[in-house]
Design an enzyme around this catalytic site. Structure first.
Site, PDB file in Angstrom:
ATOM      1  N   GLY A 243       0.313  -1.511  -0.100  1.00  0.00           N
ATOM      2  CA  GLY A 243       0.098  -0.301   0.170  1.00  0.00           C
ATOM      3  C   GLY A 243       1.077   0.945  -0.289  1.00  0.00           C
ATOM      4  O   GLY A 243       1.940   1.444   0.203  1.00  0.00           O
TER       5      GLY A 243
ATOM      6  N   GLY B 239       1.178  -7.826  -6.781  1.00  0.00           N
ATOM      7  CA  GLY B 239       1.791  -8.861  -6.344  1.00  0.00           C
ATOM      8  C   GLY B 239       2.970  -9.714  -6.825  1.00  0.00           C
ATOM      9  O   GLY B 239       4.310  -9.324  -6.735  1.00  0.00           O
TER      10      GLY B 239
ATOM     11  N   GLY C 240       6.431  -2.824   3.322  1.00  0.00           N
ATOM     12  CA  GLY C 240       5.491  -2.928   4.313  1.00  0.00           C
ATOM     13  C   GLY C 240       5.567  -4.769   4.229  1.00  0.00           C
ATOM     14  O   GLY C 240       6.771  -5.302   4.119  1.00  0.00           O
TER      15      GLY C 240
ATOM     16  N   ILE D 224       1.978   2.433   6.844  1.00  0.00           N
ATOM     17  CA  ILE D 224       1.319   3.398   8.294  1.00  0.00           C
ATOM     18  C   ILE D 224       0.985   3.249   8.924  1.00  0.00           C
ATOM     19  O   ILE D 224       0.767   4.016  10.568  1.00  0.00           O
ATOM     20  CB  ILE D 224       0.166   4.736   7.619  1.00  0.00           C
ATOM     21  CG1 ILE D 224      -0.995   3.515   7.308  1.00  0.00           C
ATOM     22  CG2 ILE D 224       0.273   5.279   6.225  1.00  0.00           C
ATOM     23  CD1 ILE D 224      -2.328   4.384   6.966  1.00  0.00           C
ATOM     24  N   ASP D 225       1.007   1.803   8.988  1.00  0.00           N
ATOM     25  CA  ASP D 225      -0.230   1.198  10.598  1.00  0.00           C
ATOM     26  C   ASP D 225       1.375   1.011  11.668  1.00  0.00           C
ATOM     27  O   ASP D 225       1.141   0.730  13.085  1.00  0.00           O
ATOM     28  CB  ASP D 225      -0.443  -0.150  10.149  1.00  0.00           C
ATOM     29  CG  ASP D 225      -1.471  -0.288   9.846  1.00  0.00           C
ATOM     30  OD1 ASP D 225      -1.959   0.727   8.624  1.00  0.00           O
ATOM     31  OD2 ASP D 225      -1.728  -1.269   8.992  1.00  0.00           O
TER      32      ASP D 225
ATOM     33  N   ARG E 170      -4.502  -2.127  10.894  1.00  0.00           N
ATOM     34  CA  ARG E 170      -5.493  -3.822  10.619  1.00  0.00           C
ATOM     35  C   ARG E 170      -4.601  -4.929  12.141  1.00  0.00           C
ATOM     36  O   ARG E 170      -5.693  -5.332  12.657  1.00  0.00           O
ATOM     37  CB  ARG E 170      -4.373  -4.197   9.095  1.00  0.00           C
ATOM     38  CG  ARG E 170      -4.766  -6.078   8.807  1.00  0.00           C
ATOM     39  CD  ARG E 170      -4.742  -5.837   8.000  1.00  0.00           C
ATOM     40  NE  ARG E 170      -5.086  -5.435   7.094  1.00  0.00           N
ATOM     41  CZ  ARG E 170      -6.357  -6.077   5.817  1.00  0.00           C
ATOM     42  NH1 ARG E 170      -6.415  -7.838   6.138  1.00  0.00           N
ATOM     43  NH2 ARG E 170      -7.114  -5.471   5.640  1.00  0.00           N
TER      44      ARG E 170
ATOM     45  N   LEU F 117      -7.811   8.208   3.276  1.00  0.00           N
ATOM     46  CA  LEU F 117      -6.828  10.065   3.462  1.00  0.00           C
ATOM     47  C   LEU F 117      -5.989   9.499   4.651  1.00  0.00           C
ATOM     48  O   LEU F 117      -5.085  10.635   4.112  1.00  0.00           O
ATOM     49  CB  LEU F 117      -8.491  10.552   4.524  1.00  0.00           C
ATOM     50  CG  LEU F 117      -9.658  10.226   2.872  1.00  0.00           C
ATOM     51  CD1 LEU F 117     -10.752  11.328   4.140  1.00  0.00           C
ATOM     52  CD2 LEU F 117      -9.084  11.107   1.991  1.00  0.00           C
ATOM     53  N   GLN F 118      -6.207   8.417   5.164  1.00  0.00           N
ATOM     54  CA  GLN F 118      -4.782   8.245   5.821  1.00  0.00           C
ATOM     55  C   GLN F 118      -3.146   8.433   5.412  1.00  0.00           C
ATOM     56  O   GLN F 118      -2.743   8.657   5.488  1.00  0.00           O
ATOM     57  CB  GLN F 118      -5.241   7.695   6.984  1.00  0.00           C
ATOM     58  CG  GLN F 118      -5.792   7.850   8.217  1.00  0.00           C
ATOM     59  CD  GLN F 118      -6.506   6.351   8.657  1.00  0.00           C
ATOM     60  OE1 GLN F 118      -6.211   6.410  10.044  1.00  0.00           O
ATOM     61  NE2 GLN F 118      -7.712   5.971   8.136  1.00  0.00           N
ATOM     62  N   ARG F 119      -3.554   7.747   4.030  1.00  0.00           N
ATOM     63  CA  ARG F 119      -2.354   7.298   3.684  1.00  0.00           C
ATOM     64  C   ARG F 119      -2.235   8.805   1.885  1.00  0.00           C
ATOM     65  O   ARG F 119      -1.109   8.050   1.135  1.00  0.00           O
ATOM     66  CB  ARG F 119      -2.731   6.133   2.523  1.00  0.00           C
ATOM     67  CG  ARG F 119      -2.952   4.560   3.660  1.00  0.00           C
ATOM     68  CD  ARG F 119      -2.606   3.471   2.965  1.00  0.00           C
ATOM     69  NE  ARG F 119      -2.774   2.478   1.859  1.00  0.00           N
ATOM     70  CZ  ARG F 119      -3.189   1.915   1.495  1.00  0.00           C
ATOM     71  NH1 ARG F 119      -3.517   1.078   2.142  1.00  0.00           N
ATOM     72  NH2 ARG F 119      -3.133   1.925   0.713  1.00  0.00           N
TER      73      ARG F 119
HETATM   74  O1  F6P Z   1      -1.162  -1.927   5.360  1.00  0.00           O
HETATM   75  C1  F6P Z   1      -1.779  -0.627   5.894  1.00  0.00           C
HETATM   76  C2  F6P Z   1      -3.145   0.001   5.433  1.00  0.00           C
HETATM   77  O2  F6P Z   1      -3.189   1.191   5.952  1.00  0.00           O
HETATM   78  C3  F6P Z   1      -3.974  -0.817   6.586  1.00  0.00           C
HETATM   79  O3  F6P Z   1      -4.147  -0.645   7.215  1.00  0.00           O
HETATM   80  C4  F6P Z   1      -5.318  -1.705   5.949  1.00  0.00           C
HETATM   81  O4  F6P Z   1      -6.416  -2.455   6.328  1.00  0.00           O
HETATM   82  C5  F6P Z   1      -5.068  -1.866   4.746  1.00  0.00           C
HETATM   83  O5  F6P Z   1      -3.930  -0.625   4.102  1.00  0.00           O
HETATM   84  C6  F6P Z   1      -5.984  -1.764   3.612  1.00  0.00           C
HETATM   85  O6  F6P Z   1      -5.351  -2.030   1.961  1.00  0.00           O
HETATM   86  P1  F6P Z   1      -5.718  -1.071   0.862  1.00  0.00           P
HETATM   87  O7  F6P Z   1      -5.969  -0.149   0.571  1.00  0.00           O
HETATM   88  O8  F6P Z   1      -5.334  -2.852  -0.213  1.00  0.00           O
HETATM   89  O9  F6P Z   1      -7.167  -1.720   1.193  1.00  0.00           O
END
Ligand code: F6P
Length: 359
Positions: A15, A79, A114, A138-139, A183, A284-286
């Protein structure tokens, strides 16, 4: 400089997280300053399945990307070459990756990613590719590093959101529930919740008792606080309960979490009689520009990764161990998750100032 490590490939996987571009920039600039050539591999490991998906990166190419979210290297495609999704199922393309790496004349590979991406990087290290890992999430749940770039940006964004939600909570005497990412670990929930002055913080590490949460909220009325802010990590679970999923796992696809905030808001409305609303901060957090902390951390990680390449030190992940940036074996990182320790002083501080953590 070790003469045999002159050409570095760099890729981003998993991510997105604010600061990916800051690492790429540092790798390119530090590499160039050490006389190395840096090749940007597009779309994560796909850039090593097809050499056409790569390009040379010069300091000029990375000018101005320090503050940009996302990645300039195409996508962060999830992938896995060891189990690459095909029409009929999965195929192992890992040998092709090793071949392409050789054909491209690469001497080292910097993998920014990650837990999943770093596990793949480790597998390639075992297959002979000289790899250096850079932790991203970010986690903040990668072991061996006190922080990952992206975390501070996510916490800042979530804190700002909580600040804004206070307005409605107070004006309408409501319970506002904010669902944040996390998560397996509650780092974002705990840090943003504390920074934003939340009244309840629910994290995956501590199963919550909704009756205790409701009682805590009702107690606030006795001293005049008629609103409450609840921050809940997407991976939080009630006592004896399961994760709240948006979509279940399918072969090759991880489950998607989501919905716990709404569930908690509905339950609290029912139990307290107070109007409740939930907000999911989600991706939005990412997004957006990394904070200054994340830009600095990402730059230090990128510079350290190049130093390791220069010294010929591989199979390692750079890590933050204040005041130093250190490096640890990738083997010690894969398959493990850094959860919030139950004796973490911020949890203790939360409880001591009267914040409920649901237990
Ligand atoms: O691994 C970081 C994370 O932000 C998790 O907290 C979250 O569950 C996941 O990515 C969401 O990922 P995706 O963008 O694949 O839905």
């Amino acid at each position: 400089m070790s003469p045999e490590h002159r050409k570095i490939g760099v890729l981003t996987g998993g991510g997105d997280a604010p600061g990916l571009n800051a690492v790429i920039r540092a790798v390119v600039k530090a590499g160039a300053n050490s006389g190395m050539e840096v090749i940007g591999l597009e779309d994560s490991f796909d850039g090593l399945l097809d050499s056409a998906r790569s390009r040379r990166l010069t300091p000029h190419d990375v000018t101005g990307i320090l503050r940009l979210g996302g990645t300039i290297l195409g996508t962060t495609n999830r992938g896995n070459p060891f189990e690459y999704p095909t029409d009929g199922g999965k195929a192992d393309y890992s040998d092709r990756v090793v071949e392409t790496f050789g054909q491209m004349g690469l001497d080292a590979l910097v993998v920014i990613g990650g837990d999943g991406t770093l596990a793949i990087a480790h597998q390639f290290y075992l297959k002979g590719i000289p790899v250096v890992g850079v932790p991203k999430t970010i986690d903040n749940d990668i072991v061996g590093t006190t922080s990952c770039f992206g975390f501070d940006t996510a916490v800042s964004f979530a804190t700002d959101a909580i600040d804004r939600l206070h307005t409605t909570a107070q004006s309408h005497k409501r319970i506002m529930v904010v669902e944040v990412m996390g998560r397996y670990a509650g780092w974002i929930a705990l840090h943003a919740g504390m920074a934003g002055g939340a009244d309840v913080i629910l994290v995956p590490e501590i199963a919550y008792d909704i009756e205790k949460v409701a009682a805590h909220i009702m107690r606030r009325d006795t001293w005049g606080a008629r609103f409450s802010i609840v921050v809940v990590a997407e991976g939080a679970k009630p006592v004896g309960g399961a994760l709240t999923l948006k979509t279940a796992a399918r072969p090759g696809v991880v489950e998607r979490l989501g919905g716990i905030g709404e569930q908690v808001a509905d339950a609290l409305q029912e139990m307290t009689g107070k109007e409740s609303r939930s907000v999911v901060l989600g991706h939005l957090q990412r997004g957006g520009s990394p904070t200054s902390f994340d830009r600095v951390l990402a730059t230090r990680f990128g510079a350290k990764a190049v130093e390791l390449v220069r010294r010929g030190v591989f199979g390692r992940m750079v890590a933050n161990n204040p005041p130093d940036i250190v490096h640890i074996p990738l083997a010690d990182v894969v398959g493990r998750t850094k959860t919030v320790p139950l004796d973490y002083d911020l949890l203790t501080a939360a409880r001591s100032i009267g914040v409920s953590v649901g237990d």
